[in-house]
Design a protein around this motif. Sequence first.
Motif, short mmCIF file in Angstrom:
data_model
loop_
_atom_site.label_atom_id
_atom_site.label_comp_id
_atom_site.label_asym_id
_atom_site.label_seq_id
_atom_site.Cartn_x
_atom_site.Cartn_y
_atom_site.Cartn_z
N ALA A 135 4.15 -51.72 29.86
CA ALA A 135 3.14 -52.57 30.49
C ALA A 135 1.92 -51.82 31.03
N SER A 136 1.89 -50.49 30.88
CA SER A 136 0.78 -49.72 31.44
C SER A 136 0.52 -48.52 30.54
N GLY A 137 -0.59 -47.87 30.76
CA GLY A 137 -0.86 -46.56 30.17
C GLY A 137 -0.67 -46.48 28.66
N ILE A 169 9.49 -53.84 27.21
CA ILE A 169 10.40 -53.71 28.35
C ILE A 169 9.70 -52.93 29.46
N ASP A 170 9.77 -53.45 30.68
CA ASP A 170 9.14 -52.77 31.81
C ASP A 170 9.77 -53.31 33.10
N ILE A 171 9.63 -52.54 34.18
CA ILE A 171 10.17 -53.00 35.47
C ILE A 171 9.22 -53.98 36.15
N ASP A 173 17.80 -39.93 34.79
CA ASP A 173 18.20 -41.21 34.20
C ASP A 173 17.04 -41.90 33.49
N LEU A 174 15.87 -41.89 34.12
CA LEU A 174 14.76 -42.59 33.48
C LEU A 174 14.23 -41.82 32.27
N ASN A 175 14.13 -40.49 32.40
CA ASN A 175 13.55 -39.71 31.29
C ASN A 175 14.53 -39.51 30.13
N LEU A 234 14.94 -49.46 33.92
CA LEU A 234 15.51 -48.56 32.91
C LEU A 234 16.13 -47.31 33.51
N SER A 235 16.02 -47.15 34.84
CA SER A 235 16.66 -45.99 35.46
C SER A 235 18.14 -46.26 35.74
N THR A 236 18.60 -47.48 35.43
CA THR A 236 20.04 -47.76 35.55
C THR A 236 20.62 -47.91 34.15
N CYS A 282 4.58 -35.37 22.57
CA CYS A 282 4.51 -34.50 23.75
C CYS A 282 3.07 -34.48 24.28
N PRO A 283 2.72 -35.49 25.10
CA PRO A 283 1.34 -35.56 25.59
C PRO A 283 1.06 -34.53 26.68
N GLY A 284 -0.21 -34.12 26.74
CA GLY A 284 -0.70 -33.37 27.90
C GLY A 284 -0.95 -34.34 29.04
N LEU A 285 -1.53 -33.83 30.13
CA LEU A 285 -1.83 -34.70 31.28
C LEU A 285 -2.74 -35.83 30.82
N SER A 328 8.22 -37.12 25.26
CA SER A 328 8.44 -35.94 26.08
C SER A 328 7.11 -35.61 26.74
N SER A 329 6.68 -34.37 26.66
CA SER A 329 5.48 -33.92 27.39
C SER A 329 5.19 -32.50 26.95
N ILE A 330 4.00 -31.99 27.31
CA ILE A 330 3.79 -30.54 27.16
C ILE A 330 4.86 -29.80 27.97
N ALA A 341 14.08 -32.31 32.06
CA ALA A 341 14.38 -33.61 31.44
C ALA A 341 13.64 -33.74 30.10
N LYS A 342 12.39 -33.33 30.07
CA LYS A 342 11.61 -33.51 28.84
C LYS A 342 12.04 -32.53 27.73
N TRP A 343 12.56 -31.34 28.12
CA TRP A 343 13.17 -30.45 27.11
C TRP A 343 14.42 -31.13 26.54
N1 LIG Z 1 0.64 -39.63 32.43
C1 LIG Z 1 0.85 -38.37 32.06
O1 LIG Z 1 0.12 -37.44 32.42
C2 LIG Z 1 1.98 -38.07 31.11
C3 LIG Z 1 1.94 -36.89 30.36
C4 LIG Z 1 2.98 -36.61 29.47
C5 LIG Z 1 4.02 -37.52 29.32
N2 LIG Z 1 4.03 -38.66 30.07
C6 LIG Z 1 5.15 -39.57 29.88
O2 LIG Z 1 4.66 -40.83 29.44
C7 LIG Z 1 5.54 -41.87 29.91
C8 LIG Z 1 4.82 -42.93 30.72
O3 LIG Z 1 3.66 -42.47 31.15
P1 LIG Z 1 2.30 -43.32 31.27
O4 LIG Z 1 1.32 -42.30 31.64
O5 LIG Z 1 2.10 -44.19 30.09
O6 LIG Z 1 2.67 -44.14 32.60
P2 LIG Z 1 2.04 -45.37 33.40
O7 LIG Z 1 2.13 -44.97 34.82
O8 LIG Z 1 0.73 -45.81 32.85
O9 LIG Z 1 3.12 -46.50 33.06
C9 LIG Z 1 4.46 -46.38 33.40
C10 LIG Z 1 5.13 -47.72 33.15
O10 LIG Z 1 6.52 -47.54 33.37
C11 LIG Z 1 7.00 -48.64 34.13
N3 LIG Z 1 8.20 -48.21 34.85
C12 LIG Z 1 8.26 -47.37 35.92
N4 LIG Z 1 9.54 -47.24 36.33
C13 LIG Z 1 10.30 -48.00 35.50
C14 LIG Z 1 11.70 -48.29 35.43
N5 LIG Z 1 12.57 -47.76 36.29
N6 LIG Z 1 12.12 -49.14 34.45
C15 LIG Z 1 11.26 -49.70 33.58
N7 LIG Z 1 9.92 -49.47 33.60
C16 LIG Z 1 9.45 -48.63 34.55
C17 LIG Z 1 5.85 -49.00 35.06
O11 LIG Z 1 5.96 -50.32 35.56
C18 LIG Z 1 4.65 -48.81 34.12
O12 LIG Z 1 4.32 -49.99 33.42
C19 LIG Z 1 6.62 -41.16 30.70
O13 LIG Z 1 7.70 -40.88 29.86
C20 LIG Z 1 5.93 -39.89 31.12
O14 LIG Z 1 6.84 -38.88 31.46
C21 LIG Z 1 3.04 -38.95 30.95
#
Ligand SMILES: NC(=O)c1ccc[n+]([C@@H]2O[C@H](COP(=O)([O-])OP(=O)(O)OC[C@H]3O[C@@H](n4cnc5c(N)ncnc54)[C@H](O)[C@@H]3O)[C@@H](O)[C@H]2O)c1
Length: 254
Positions: free
Chosen positions: A14-16, A35-37, A109-111, A61-63, A181-184, A138-140, A155-157
């Motif tokens: 639902a975001s990002g 799926i989202d919280i 749990d979430l990752n 999703l953390s459960t 594996c995104p950067g910031l 994952s991530s850088i 977790a990401k490894w």
């Molecule tokens: N943003 C960064 O810099 C970055 C970089 C590398 C990897 N990532 C990875 O990308 C993924 C998400 O990042 P994003 O930047 O798109 O995030 P974001 O903050 O834009 O979105 C996160 C979404 O996850 C949902 N969420 C949070 N906790 C939850 C839960 N317990 N159960 C279900 N949904 C839940 C939120 O409601 C939100 O919609 C993660 O795996 C993160 O580790 C992020």
Amino acid sequence: MRLQGKLAIVTAAASGMGRAGVERFVREGARVAAIDISAEALDRLVADFGAGKVVPIVADLSTPDGARDSIDQAVAALGGADILWAHAGMPGPASVENLDIDAYRKAIDLNVTSATLGAGQVAAHMRARGGGAIVFTSSISGLVGSMMSPIYSAAKWAVVGLTKSLALALAGDNIRVNVVCPGLADTPMKAGFTGRSGDPAEAAANEAKVVGAVPMGRLVKPGEVADAVLWLVSDEASFVTGVALPVDGGFTAR
Ligand SMILES: NC(=O)c1ccc[n+]([C@@H]2O[C@H](COP(=O)([O-])OP(=O)(O)OC[C@H]3O[C@@H](n4cnc5c(N)ncnc54)[C@H](O)[C@@H]3O)[C@@H](O)[C@H]2O)c1
């Protein structure tokens, strides 16, 4: 259209980056279970992309139950699954000293667990349809160490290891498994990495430090990650499996 008729599931949708992925999957002809919280953010997603194209599923999703049941609900709502982007994750504690064990477990749990259970629930359904594509996030920090986020990095490894192992295990079923594996990235989660102290000046300084280490000199845009995922789940990547793909402007190329 690159995903015409495909049935896709996206977590943390639902975001990002997840939202950018849903937008692309719908545009390319897929039906998407999102799926989202956050029920509110899912409502906005459906309003923006269409109720017939996006099925919202609220879950924590953390459960383990949330992770398992939401994938089962998604498969039932779509009538099967061809694609899973298991994208959920969170930064977790900043240090191993005085570790808050509950915060640590929640991050693992979430990752890791939600991705593991997601793949576990969906594999048989993909097999029944003659194959499929799974992408994890994952991530850088899943490719190199992270000074600021040791738990996140561990977790990401793990997610990269899961990817390579499942790619081997599921190759014979024509199920491809890859990981981005995104950067910031410029999303709400960014502050969870750079702004842990709550001090905006420190967050800006941390962000500048990270950007300064990116050869291409900027943050990742959510759509750039979603574009990489779109390619990985499309037929254009039909012989690509077990790959950890950095989307990082060269950060991990050193
Ligand atoms: N943003 C960064 O810099 C970055 C970089 C590398 C990897 N990532 C990875 O990308 C993924 C998400 O990042 P994003 O930047 O798109 O995030 P974001 O903050 O834009 O979105 C996160 C979404 O996850 C949902 N969420 C949070 N906790 C939850 C839960 N317990 N159960 C279900 N949904 C839940 C939120 O409601 C939100 O919609 C993660 O795996 C993160 O580790 C992020």
